[in-house]
Scaffold this active site. Structure first.
Site, PDB file in Angstrom:
ATOM      1  N   LEU A 108       0.871  -1.193   0.000  1.00  0.00           N
ATOM      2  CA  LEU A 108       0.000   0.000   0.000  1.00  0.00           C
ATOM      3  C   LEU A 108       0.894   1.225   0.000  1.00  0.00           C
ATOM      4  O   LEU A 108       1.726   1.360   0.894  1.00  0.00           O
ATOM      5  CB  LEU A 108      -0.793   0.069   1.307  1.00  0.00           C
ATOM      6  N   HIS A 109       0.774   2.095  -0.981  1.00  0.00           N
ATOM      7  CA  HIS A 109       1.571   3.310  -0.898  1.00  0.00           C
ATOM      8  C   HIS A 109       0.935   4.533  -1.544  1.00  0.00           C
ATOM      9  O   HIS A 109       1.431   5.633  -1.405  1.00  0.00           O
ATOM     10  CB  HIS A 109       2.964   3.102  -1.505  1.00  0.00           C
ATOM     11  N   ARG A 110      -0.154   4.338  -2.282  1.00  0.00           N
ATOM     12  CA  ARG A 110      -0.698   5.502  -2.984  1.00  0.00           C
ATOM     13  C   ARG A 110      -1.203   6.527  -1.956  1.00  0.00           C
ATOM     14  O   ARG A 110      -1.893   6.171  -1.003  1.00  0.00           O
ATOM     15  CB  ARG A 110      -1.835   5.091  -3.920  1.00  0.00           C
TER      16      ARG A 110
END
Ligand code: UD1
Length: 367
Positions: free
Chosen positions: A205-207
């Protein structure tokens, strides 16, 4: 022909490496320079990729680092312009959709330097995504547009790009994957025993849209702990996400759950875990493609994708960004992927960099 490769962030390294290596086979045709803009700068997000993918040290590092979009684009433009005056290349090869891609394309177009855009034509049709703006503008001002799938050609033609500039070459990320997969598979047993798991889901998860809002991130991770009651999750967390987890005070909750949080991984280890996972949960762009090649079900926590071929041909399903009822939505998506008729997209064959080298050699001959 003097070629400058520009890279800035983790997914760029994976795309540039096979192109550089392939052009190295024609030393009489190419004089290559690597410019790192420095968006990702530490060992975890950059150095390890250079080692594992056998990329030589960058010739120049612009040291840009993190910052707002305007700041990053402006700073890269200023630094890159001076460098380009010095280097005077015949072609600048840009990959992907990061701010550096756009900034360098703008510089080159004003200086009348030939631009090649690798991974051209991808569209999410969501202009709220900063990367979508980078893609559209870069494609409009590029001279050579190398697409990973035919939807890219269609998008570009719809936007009025001259078809003579467009080449369908396939997905160059898959070249790196094909090269590293045997080693990655050998590492799997060791890796999963380190986490003490057998079957597992893999999570990234990084957005900013998923991790910047702490309430939303907290809600998400609570829902993910429910999934981890059925199957453990391995979570190599992007530095941005890691610091958000700390800010939200979620570390203890996670350490008491069946979610194994660790630092972002090197390419080969992460590939290994993708190949052995029961499923991958992600908001990454590149991971949607890699899982399609590997045949691993991929549940994407986004409303849209610029990589629709992974939905029509591959193993990807979009389930949106809401944490509500996540477990049920993941299970429904897995059932839908299982039932789907899947096939590998055309030219995702590990030979994309060879096709790119052929195109660049034709250009070199004409100069
Ligand atoms: C996205 C953004 C891009 C941004 C970048 C920041 C989109 C469409 N683009 O790219 O603008 O600069 O994130 O990271 O969202 N990988 C590892 N180790 C890990 C996790 C992933 O090696 O722990 C590898 C994957 O196998 C893949 C690549 O990194 O090869 C994907 O990188 P990722 O950071 O997820 O980039 P994108 O989402 O594609």
């Amino acid at each position: 022909m003097k070629v400058v490769h520009v890279v800035g962030a983790r997914p760029n390294f994976v795309k540039m490496a096979p192109i550089k290596r392939c052009l190295d086979m024609f030393p009489e045709d190419f004089d290559q320079t690597i410019v790192h803009t420095g968006q990702h700068y530490d060992r975890e997000m950059s150095g390890t990729f250079f080692d594992e993918l056998d990329i030589p040290e960058p010739d120049f590092n612009l040291g840009i680092g993190s910052g707002s979009h305007a700041w990053q684009v402006a700073k890269v433009m200023l630094e890159f312009e001076s460098l380009i005056v010095e280097l005077n290349p015949d072609l600048v090869s840009l990959v992907g959709d990061v701010n550096a891609t756009l900034a360098c394309a703008l510089v080159c177009s004003k200086m009348d330097i030939r631009i090649s855009h690798v991974e051209a034509g991808l569209r999410s049709y969501d202009r709220r995504m900063p990367e979508e703006i980078n893609r559209i503008i870069t494609d409009q001002i590029s001279d050579i547009l190398l697409t990973p799938s035919m939807d890219g050609n269609e998008n570009l033609e719809r936007e009025g790009v001259d078809p003579e500039k467009i080449y369908f070459v396939g997905n160059v990320m898959i070249d790196s994957l094909v090269q590293k997969l045997p080693e990655a598979k050998q590492r799997l047993d060791n890796l999963i025993s380190r986490f003490g798991v057998k079957d597992y889901g893999l999570l990234t998860l990084h957005r900013p849209s998923n991790v910047d809002n702490l309430d939303n991130l907290t809600h998400f991770l609570i829902e993910l702990t429910k999934i981890s009651c059925d199957i453990p999750l391995i979570f190599p967390a992007h530095p941005r996400t890691k610091s958000q987890i700390t800010r939200a005070g979620l570390e203890e909750k996670l350490s008491n759950s069946n979610i194994h949080v660790c630092s972002a991984m090197g390419y080969t280890d992460f590939l290994s875990l993708q190949s052995g996972a029961t499923f991958v949960l992600t908001d990454s762009g590149g991971v949607q493609e890699e899982t399609t090649y590997l045949g691993t079900p991929c549940i994407t926590l986004r409303e849209n994708t610029e990589r629709p071929i992974t939905l029509t041909h591959g193993t990807n399903a979009l389930i949106g960004t809401s944490p509500l009822n996540l477990k049920q939505r993941v299970n429904d998506a897995l059932a839908e992927i299982e039932a789907r008729d899947k096939k590998l997209p055309e030219f995702w064959d590990g030979k994309v960099s060879e096709r790119i080298a052929t195109i660049y050699r034709e250009i070199a001959r004409k100069i």
